[in-house]
Motif scaffolding. Sequence first.
Motif, PDB file in Angstrom:
ATOM      1  N   GLU A 106      46.650  41.333  53.698  1.00  0.00           N
ATOM      2  CA  GLU A 106      45.220  41.082  53.887  1.00  0.00           C
ATOM      3  C   GLU A 106      44.372  42.211  53.304  1.00  0.00           C
ATOM      4  OE1 GLU A 106      44.541  40.449  58.052  1.00  0.00           O
ATOM      5  OE2 GLU A 106      44.840  38.279  57.880  1.00  0.00           O
ATOM      6  N   ASP A 107      44.766  43.453  53.591  1.00  0.00           N
ATOM      7  CA  ASP A 107      44.007  44.600  53.101  1.00  0.00           C
ATOM      8  C   ASP A 107      44.009  44.668  51.579  1.00  0.00           C
ATOM      9  OD1 ASP A 107      43.342  45.318  55.628  1.00  0.00           O
ATOM     10  OD2 ASP A 107      44.571  47.129  55.722  1.00  0.00           O
ATOM     11  N   ALA A 108      45.159  44.369  50.970  1.00  0.00           N
ATOM     12  CA  ALA A 108      45.245  44.402  49.510  1.00  0.00           C
ATOM     13  C   ALA A 108      44.309  43.378  48.886  1.00  0.00           C
ATOM     14  CB  ALA A 108      46.686  44.153  49.062  1.00  0.00           C
ATOM     15  N   GLU A 109      44.253  42.180  49.479  1.00  0.00           N
ATOM     16  CA  GLU A 109      43.365  41.132  48.960  1.00  0.00           C
ATOM     17  C   GLU A 109      41.902  41.526  49.116  1.00  0.00           C
ATOM     18  OE1 GLU A 109      44.548  37.720  51.169  1.00  0.00           O
ATOM     19  OE2 GLU A 109      46.345  37.328  49.958  1.00  0.00           O
ATOM     20  N   LEU A 110      41.535  42.077  50.283  1.00  0.00           N
ATOM     21  CA  LEU A 110      40.145  42.499  50.514  1.00  0.00           C
ATOM     22  C   LEU A 110      39.749  43.624  49.570  1.00  0.00           C
ATOM     23  CD1 LEU A 110      40.002  42.442  54.427  1.00  0.00           C
ATOM     24  CD2 LEU A 110      38.714  40.957  52.879  1.00  0.00           C
ATOM     25  N   LYS A 111      40.639  44.595  49.384  1.00  0.00           N
ATOM     26  CA  LYS A 111      40.327  45.727  48.505  1.00  0.00           C
ATOM     27  C   LYS A 111      40.194  45.276  47.061  1.00  0.00           C
ATOM     28  CE  LYS A 111      42.425  49.349  51.349  1.00  0.00           C
ATOM     29  NZ  LYS A 111      43.574  50.254  51.508  1.00  0.00           N
ATOM     30  N   ARG A 112      41.078  44.367  46.661  1.00  0.00           N
ATOM     31  CA  ARG A 112      41.026  43.898  45.278  1.00  0.00           C
ATOM     32  C   ARG A 112      39.692  43.206  45.008  1.00  0.00           C
ATOM     33  NH1 ARG A 112      45.719  41.993  45.263  1.00  0.00           N
ATOM     34  NH2 ARG A 112      45.257  39.843  45.855  1.00  0.00           N
ATOM     35  N   LYS A 113      39.253  42.350  45.942  1.00  0.00           N
ATOM     36  CA  LYS A 113      37.967  41.661  45.773  1.00  0.00           C
ATOM     37  C   LYS A 113      36.801  42.646  45.791  1.00  0.00           C
ATOM     38  CE  LYS A 113      39.526  37.298  47.858  1.00  0.00           C
ATOM     39  NZ  LYS A 113      39.411  36.411  49.049  1.00  0.00           N
ATOM     40  N   ARG A 114      36.860  43.607  46.739  1.00  0.00           N
ATOM     41  CA  ARG A 114      35.769  44.563  46.857  1.00  0.00           C
ATOM     42  C   ARG A 114      35.686  45.472  45.632  1.00  0.00           C
ATOM     43  NH1 ARG A 114      36.918  46.411  51.689  1.00  0.00           N
ATOM     44  NH2 ARG A 114      37.696  48.485  51.215  1.00  0.00           N
ATOM     45  N   HIS A 115      36.831  45.911  45.155  1.00  0.00           N
ATOM     46  CA  HIS A 115      36.833  46.804  43.998  1.00  0.00           C
ATOM     47  C   HIS A 115      36.385  46.073  42.729  1.00  0.00           C
ATOM     48  CE1 HIS A 115      39.898  49.665  46.138  1.00  0.00           C
ATOM     49  NE2 HIS A 115      38.676  49.769  46.603  1.00  0.00           N
ATOM     50  N   GLN A 116      36.757  44.794  42.616  1.00  0.00           N
ATOM     51  CA  GLN A 116      36.274  44.007  41.466  1.00  0.00           C
ATOM     52  C   GLN A 116      34.759  43.885  41.504  1.00  0.00           C
ATOM     53  OE1 GLN A 116      38.429  40.316  41.743  1.00  0.00           O
ATOM     54  NE2 GLN A 116      40.239  41.103  40.666  1.00  0.00           N
ATOM     55  N   LYS A 117      34.230  43.637  42.703  1.00  0.00           N
ATOM     56  CA  LYS A 117      32.780  43.506  42.866  1.00  0.00           C
ATOM     57  C   LYS A 117      32.067  44.816  42.559  1.00  0.00           C
ATOM     58  CE  LYS A 117      29.337  42.087  46.332  1.00  0.00           C
ATOM     59  NZ  LYS A 117      29.160  41.643  47.754  1.00  0.00           N
ATOM     60  N   GLU A 118      32.691  45.941  42.943  1.00  0.00           N
ATOM     61  CA  GLU A 118      32.073  47.254  42.736  1.00  0.00           C
ATOM     62  C   GLU A 118      32.437  47.874  41.394  1.00  0.00           C
ATOM     63  OE1 GLU A 118      33.508  49.390  46.109  1.00  0.00           O
ATOM     64  OE2 GLU A 118      32.202  48.342  47.548  1.00  0.00           O
ATOM     65  N   GLY A 119      33.301  47.213  40.650  1.00  0.00           N
ATOM     66  CA  GLY A 119      33.666  47.706  39.330  1.00  0.00           C
ATOM     67  C   GLY A 119      34.455  48.997  39.349  1.00  0.00           C
ATOM     68  N   ARG A 120      35.381  49.126  40.283  1.00  0.00           N
ATOM     69  CA  ARG A 120      36.173  50.358  40.367  1.00  0.00           C
ATOM     70  C   ARG A 120      37.594  50.036  40.813  1.00  0.00           C
ATOM     71  NH1 ARG A 120      36.741  52.663  45.572  1.00  0.00           N
ATOM     72  NH2 ARG A 120      35.679  51.488  47.237  1.00  0.00           N
ATOM     73  N   LYS A 121      38.453  51.054  40.777  1.00  0.00           N
ATOM     74  CA  LYS A 121      39.823  50.921  41.240  1.00  0.00           C
ATOM     75  C   LYS A 121      40.093  51.951  42.324  1.00  0.00           C
ATOM     76  CE  LYS A 121      42.150  48.963  37.200  1.00  0.00           C
ATOM     77  NZ  LYS A 121      43.288  49.125  36.246  1.00  0.00           N
ATOM     78  N   GLY A 122      40.960  51.578  43.255  1.00  0.00           N
ATOM     79  CA  GLY A 122      41.332  52.496  44.318  1.00  0.00           C
ATOM     80  C   GLY A 122      42.427  53.446  43.860  1.00  0.00           C
TER      81      GLY A 122
END
Length: 468
Positions: A106-122
């Motif tokens: 779940e966390d990986a999916e949320l982070k992937r969506k959020r990072h795509q929206k913010e234009g960055r990588k974790g």
Amino acid sequence: MSTKLTFLGAAQNVTGSRYFLEADRTRILVDCGLYQERELRGRNWERFPVPPRSLDAVLLTHAHLDHCGLLPKLVREGFRGPIYCTRATSEITQITLLDSAHIQKEDAELKRKRHQKEGRKGPYPEIPLYNTRDVMACFPLFSPVRYEKTIRINKKVDATFYDGGHVLGSSMIKLTIKDGEESRTILFSGDVGRWDRPMLHSPTLFDEADYVLVESTYGDSLHEDSNDISAQLREVINSTVRAGGNVVIPSFAFERAQDVLYYLNKLLMENQIPHLRVFVDSPMAVKITEVFERHPELFDRDMVKLIQQGKSPFEFPGLTMSSTIEESKAINNITGSNVIIAGSGMCNAGRIKHHLTRNIARPESTIIFVGYQAAGTLGRQIVDGAKEVRILGQMYPVKAKIVQMTGFSAHADRDELFRWLSSLHKPPRHLFVVHGETQTAFHFVDFLKERLHWQISAPQYKDEVTLE
């Protein structure tokens, strides 16, 4: 025969417990824990310093993720030996690992969506560290042991598990390494429990050991008197009800949730708090509570008597165990004051985040922290007094009342750890202080040196020592 000990985790930090012991050709890992401190999580992604396939066995002290959470990765990378632990630890570890895999997905999916929206990588890959298939591959390897019954790893190494008094099924492990007519013993404290606690036995005491590893999570502090827990919890709940808010308790699903239920049930039976609705919003806590009910042989005398009288703390009017997402969401539609217990205990994952978003900005609500908050976690930010925190990608002002109750801790404090060590009739050849933040570990080392005058050190990550 030389014996080498390598500290692969929980060395000048709290989580990621892993200790590699090499005696002649025997290779053993004691614990295989997940790093939970934000700045150390990168270690979870590294390849194991020891080839997993070369290990003869894993000895597991208990089922908390910082002690067992990397087992699926170890197995995926080649480990095929037995995982020795108590039966209760085996059952609970399987639950916690499945839950960990689910949360990581779940966390990986949320982070992937959020990072795509913010234009960055974790800083870490946006994929789960391991999946459900990896977890289930561990299950056939579990080999349950009984307390105080010695198991033979091979002709030269024996292991004996003792009751740690920390959580259900937790162990302290003594290894005996034989070299001809001589032998040496190495004692791993695991997490040291506390005396005179509800439900469980007190930690086992030992007469002697050649080498000792002792945890130091609370090695520089003292807990509140456990007798004050009921009074403090009563005051917090009653004041929150008068204000019209909710009581939100971030809680570890294992042991802490059951402890909280024990005290809430006691207050309710004595009519010291209003008969509120109490929600345990954690599928994992629900399953673990069932394990508790299956293992009454691990309870102390008072808990057994309570159950025999039909007063189980895991069943009382107004208690709702929420397993499904729909049940969890429904809590938000209930008016009036409620007590909501949800994981995770450090607020770094799970359903607690959703309850925090609805309560942390409400001055009338109270957030009660009943467990240790590791450095870098959301829970640590809140208890350290942050005015604003980021939850699920959005900033929230911290306006709720924040209460930290250290009396709930299942870890021994400084004086209780000293009591445990003082049972040794003669000094060990060396005492290693582990499982504590750097400053805490060194404070505890100084405290012990002043009183015991033993050979003591606080090893760092990847330190290797030869046990003569």
